[in-house]
Design a protein around this motif. Structure first.
Motif, PDB file in Angstrom:
ATOM      1  N   GLU A   1      62.347  -4.475 -22.983  1.00  0.00           N
ATOM      2  CA  GLU A   1      62.173  -3.677 -21.779  1.00  0.00           C
ATOM      3  C   GLU A   1      62.577  -2.221 -21.936  1.00  0.00           C
ATOM      4  OE1 GLU A   1      60.522  -3.762 -19.230  1.00  0.00           O
ATOM      5  OE2 GLU A   1      59.868  -5.831 -19.354  1.00  0.00           O
ATOM      6  N   ILE A   2      61.710  -1.476 -22.577  1.00  0.00           N
ATOM      7  CA  ILE A   2      61.948  -0.050 -22.753  1.00  0.00           C
ATOM      8  C   ILE A   2      61.989   0.677 -21.412  1.00  0.00           C
ATOM      9  CG2 ILE A   2      59.520   0.637 -22.959  1.00  0.00           C
ATOM     10  CD1 ILE A   2      60.362   2.488 -25.255  1.00  0.00           C
ATOM     11  N   GLY A   3      61.358   0.088 -20.399  1.00  0.00           N
ATOM     12  CA  GLY A   3      61.320   0.721 -19.082  1.00  0.00           C
ATOM     13  C   GLY A   3      62.674   0.849 -18.437  1.00  0.00           C
ATOM     14  N   GLN A   4      63.646   0.033 -18.852  1.00  0.00           N
ATOM     15  CA  GLN A   4      64.980   0.080 -18.252  1.00  0.00           C
ATOM     16  C   GLN A   4      65.832   1.205 -18.825  1.00  0.00           C
ATOM     17  OE1 GLN A   4      66.784  -3.754 -18.706  1.00  0.00           O
ATOM     18  NE2 GLN A   4      65.316  -4.795 -17.370  1.00  0.00           N
ATOM     19  N   ALA A   5      65.373   1.814 -19.893  1.00  0.00           N
ATOM     20  CA  ALA A   5      66.175   2.841 -20.562  1.00  0.00           C
ATOM     21  C   ALA A   5      65.840   4.226 -20.023  1.00  0.00           C
ATOM     22  CB  ALA A   5      65.926   2.796 -22.061  1.00  0.00           C
ATOM     23  N   ASP A   6      66.773   5.141 -20.206  1.00  0.00           N
ATOM     24  CA  ASP A   6      66.539   6.539 -19.871  1.00  0.00           C
ATOM     25  C   ASP A   6      65.658   7.162 -20.951  1.00  0.00           C
ATOM     26  OD1 ASP A   6      67.493   9.552 -20.320  1.00  0.00           O
ATOM     27  OD2 ASP A   6      67.789   9.044 -18.201  1.00  0.00           O
ATOM     28  N   GLY A   7      64.639   7.896 -20.523  1.00  0.00           N
ATOM     29  CA  GLY A   7      63.701   8.471 -21.474  1.00  0.00           C
ATOM     30  C   GLY A   7      64.357   9.349 -22.506  1.00  0.00           C
TER      31      GLY A   7
END
Length: 817
Positions: free
Chosen positions: A492-498
């Motif tokens: 889940e890359i979406g949970q990380a800060d860009g």
């Protein structure tokens, strides 16, 4: 006996002294054993018992000269159990010969002839003659011995021949076996001052297992050898005045009238520890707390010079009882500073391949060492724990049937499984770390594929093998070091800060953490790693970085390859008899709950053997597979970035083929290559070709700027004839003019962009000249010879230099350079 006469510990007992060993005078009158026996005992098939029939096996106990003392015979009973009986030569009720009778006590050990023949070899004590023979084959550098009578007869054995020897005890995996091993160790330590240590068997092994049995599921010969090495002899010399007794460590007072000081509960100095470079010297200590749990701690000697209570506090924190008086604690530190051990232990900072004094070994994340080593190797220079990340469930065979087999024909599942074996190959091939990222809509099976890949190495659960993108770059450094030469699955890359994602991708690919300082200002050693990482999420890397206002750089794209979710689903190629994709995903999720960890261990064991036997052959085999892959799938003249990514796909293919060749992946020959090739072609098609990513990005940023602003910032020029142009609407005021546009001979808009706008806006964050060169290489920038700009006659502006963008910029035409 004269005081000066030497006692031969291997000599049989004198019959004149055997009276005390007999239970009664009546027994003495009936049974007169003869040791050594005048003849060899019969073969097993010639030994017959009136109740049990013929023996199925027999073992001979010999003295130090190889003469037979007595034998034991094994009989198979109808109920499936076995009966083991002593078989001794002597006279019984008037008949001289071999009888089912005990030899005199104390009982001689099995293997006295080997002890005499190899006086300096380490000794491995096991329960049972069959286990001793198996141990001798498994560990030829040790002398494997046993005693007669099993777990209940430890106190009846003659242990004198072991005086002065280094003894390791391998127990049977049951309560009586553990008690027997503990009892034997206690007798050896208290009566003969022998440094005897017991192998710690992992929980979960079959009840009653011993070395004569096949290794437990997921355990290999290399594992057993590594376990024995870790309990190698601990010859410890305490400084004068200090001694380790049954109650713990004591300091003997100078005044015999005064009571000795008790300093600490019993603990073991397993060896002197240092890193592979010869720094960081200290002691490897172990003990059991009051609940019986084993603790192991690597204490650096420099800790004894620092804060006075640091070492004692650490020992107490880990459950070791110590004296608390300052004077007693000072004596404890003095003992720890001066104690010496003949055993050397190498500490390594991370898991993976390690080159130590005894050669190449692989250290698993839980500290297990795979490969031949003459010196113990441990993971990390601090607390040594057993993380859940390395747990094992099921067998290789059950994992193959339930997880590995369904990947055949399912390209992305096969790619992820093949790539999960690629981490240990980085040391072989010299490739840099890198990863694959699979993205697409939610609830489509992306995480299931990631968990299947994680199951190769351990429990596929979050916090165990599976890790989250929701972490800082600093926090992931330790995680990466744990996964070195292995696999790092990130969900889940979406949970990380860009912003963190951008840094993490570079961090993982660069294989080293940040440089930091110690308290004294000196440089602290950075964490390092080599690994393959797999990632999933609902967006690709470019979209994630855009959230943080960043553009994806070519170096990031190379380090982590973004692959979109296939339109027909992740596992649509082969449903393996399931009704639909969803049913197969449910099956996989259930299967990996009960099958994990064993494939990686089988692969590492096979790879370690292969590298030890034919390292060049392994390199050649991998190179051949990768060359074949690149020849089949890489377009001619591809840009270096595409080549780098193709090589990672080729590495995954080679890893899968090697794992199949080792019998770990249950795939037909060529399946890993086929799946990796299919995924690479899909990635290349989405990318739009084999050119440089920077060139593609350059085109996109110019197209984006023109499409965004169009006529709003570009004044339209119209031809008045004779080479004269005028603005179509000279009275129109343009706010923040970017340049001009006009139609070319084919009727497409050509854009003339002012140099300042080109540098500060169109190419913001990039090199303006490199962007211009990329457009020129595609015939989308019209220039003067030797320049990237051109002079154009503009009404009211004379002849300014502008970037003249060709009319095909918006229709996607990309002519070959």
């Amino acid at each position: 006996m004269d005081d000066g006469m030497l006692i031969d510990p291997f000599a049989p007992l004198d019959l004149r002294d055997q009276g005390e060993a007999l239970t009664s005078q009546a027994t003495l009158a009936k049974w007169l054993p003869e040791l050594p026996a005048p003849t060899e005992p019969p073969e097993a098939e010639m030994i017959r018992h009136q109740s049990h029939g013929y023996a199925s096996a027999r073992w001979i106990y010999r003295d130090g000269e190889g003469r037979p003392l007595f034998a034991v015979a094994c009989f198979n009973k109808p109920d499936g159990h076995k009966e083991v009986l002593p078989y001794t030569y002597g006279t019984f009720i008037g008949r001289r010969g071999w009888h089912f009778k005990l030899p005199p006590a104390p009982m001689h050990l099995y293997g006295l002839d080997q002890l005499a023949a190899r006086p300096s070899a380490p000794v491995l004590l096991v329960e049972g003659e069959k286990a001793a023979d198996a141990a001798a084959a498994l560990f030829p550098d040790h002398i494997a011995i046993s005693w007669q009578g099993g777990a209940q007869a430890v106190a009846k054995a003659d242990w004198l021949p072991l005086a002065g020897r280094a003894v390791t005890i391998w127990p049977d995996n049951d309560a009586p076996g553990a008690d027997a091993a503990t009892g034997a160790a206690r007798l050896l330590r208290s009566n003969l001052a022998v440094q005897a240590h017991v192998v710690e068997l992992p929980s979960g092994w079959p009840e009653g297992w011993d070395l004569a049995d096949a290794p437990p599921p997921g355990v290999y010969t290399e594992t057993l050898r590594a376990m024995l090495v870790t309990v190698a002899r601990y010859i410890v010399a305490w400084p004068p005045g200090f001694s380790m007794r049954r109650e713990g460590l004591f300091w003997q007072r100078d005044d015999p009238e005064k009571t000795d000081w008790w300093l600490a509960a019993p603990f073991v100095v397993e060896g002197e520890i240092r890193d592979s470079g010869g720094d960081g010297w200290g002691l490897l200590l172990s003990w059991r707390d009051r609940d019986g749990r084993l603790h192991r701690w690597s204490m650096e000697h420099r800790a004894l010079i620092g804060e006075s209570s640091a070492v004692e506090a650490e020992l107490m924190h880990r459950g070791l009882s110590i004296a608390t008086a300052p004077s007693h604690r000072a004596k404890l530190r003095m003992a720890l500073a001066a104690v010496r051990s003949e055993t050397r232990v190498t500490s390594v900072p991370r898991a993976g391949w390690q080159r130590g004094p005894s050669g190449l070994v692989y250290v698993m994340p839980d500290g297990e060492v795979v490969g031949e080593t003459c010196e113990r190797v441990i993971l990390n220079a601090g607390a040594i724990e057993t993380p859940d990340v390395a747990a094992v469930a099921g067998t290789v065979e059950s994992w193959q049937a339930e997880v590995g087999a369904p990947a055949v024909g399912n390209d992305y599942l096969a790619l992820f499984l093949a790539a999960s074996f690629a981490g240990p190959l980085l040391d072989v091939t010299g490739d840099k770390s890198g990863g694959f990222h699979l993205f697409g809509r939610s609830q489509t099976g992306k995480t299931t594929l990631l968990r299947c890949a994680a199951s190769v190495w351990g429990p596929p659960e979050m916090g165990a093998m599976l890790r989250s993108w929701r972490a800082t770059a600093n926090g992931l450094e330790a995680t990466a070091a744990e996964a070195s030469d292995a696999l790092l699955p990130l969900d889940e890359i979406g949970q990380a800060d860009g912003r963190e994602v951008a840094e993490v991708v570079y961090l993982l690919g660069n294989e080293s953490g940040k440089r930091r300082s110690n308290r004294d200002g000196s440089a602290r050693r950075s964490k390092t790693w080599r690994l393959i990482f797999l990632s999933t999420g609902e967006m690709d890397l470019a979209a994630k970085l855009m959230e943080a206002g960043k553009r994806v750089m070519a170096g990031q794209d190379v380090r982590m390859v973004s692959m979109p979710l296939p339109r027909d689903g992740l596992v649509a190629g082969n449903l393996c008899g399931h009704a639909d994709t969803q049913a197969l995903l449910v099956h996989l999720n259930e299967a990996i709950k009960r099958n994990y960890g064993s494939p990686a261990r089988a692969f590492i064991a096979a790879l370690a053997r292969a590298r030890a036997e034919d390292a060049a052959g392994v390199v050649a085999a991998l190179a051949a597979t990768r060359s074949r892959f690149l020849a089949a799938h890489l377009p001619a003249g591809a840009d270096g970035q595409v080549v780098s990514i193709a090589r990672r796909f080729a590495l995954a293919a080679a890893a899968g083929e090697l794992a199949a060749g080792f019998g770990v992946l249950p795939w037909p020959n060529g399946e890993a290559e086929r799946a990796a090739g299919s995924c690479f072609r899909q990635w290349l098609s989405r990318r739009g070709g084999a050119g440089a990513a920077e060139d593609t990005e350059a085109l996109e940023r110019v197209r984006h700027f023109i499409a965004l602003h169009g006529s709003s910032r570009f004044a339209t020029l119209v031809s008045m004839g004779m080479g004269v142009e005028e603005e179509a609407d000279p009275h129109r005021t343009l706010s923040n003019r970017a340049g001009w546009r006009r139609k070319d001979s084919s009727g497409r808009w050509e854009y003339l962009i002012q140099s300042e706008v080109w540098a500060k806006e169109v190419c913001a964050g990039a090199d303006p000249r490199e962007v211009a060169r990329a457009l020129k290489a595609c015939d989308l920038l019209l220039t003067e010879e030797g320049r990237l700009t051109s002079k154009q006659r503009i009404p009211g502006y004379d002849r300014p230099r502008v970037y003249r963008v060709a009319g095909g910029i918006l229709d996607g035409r990309e002519a070959e350079p």
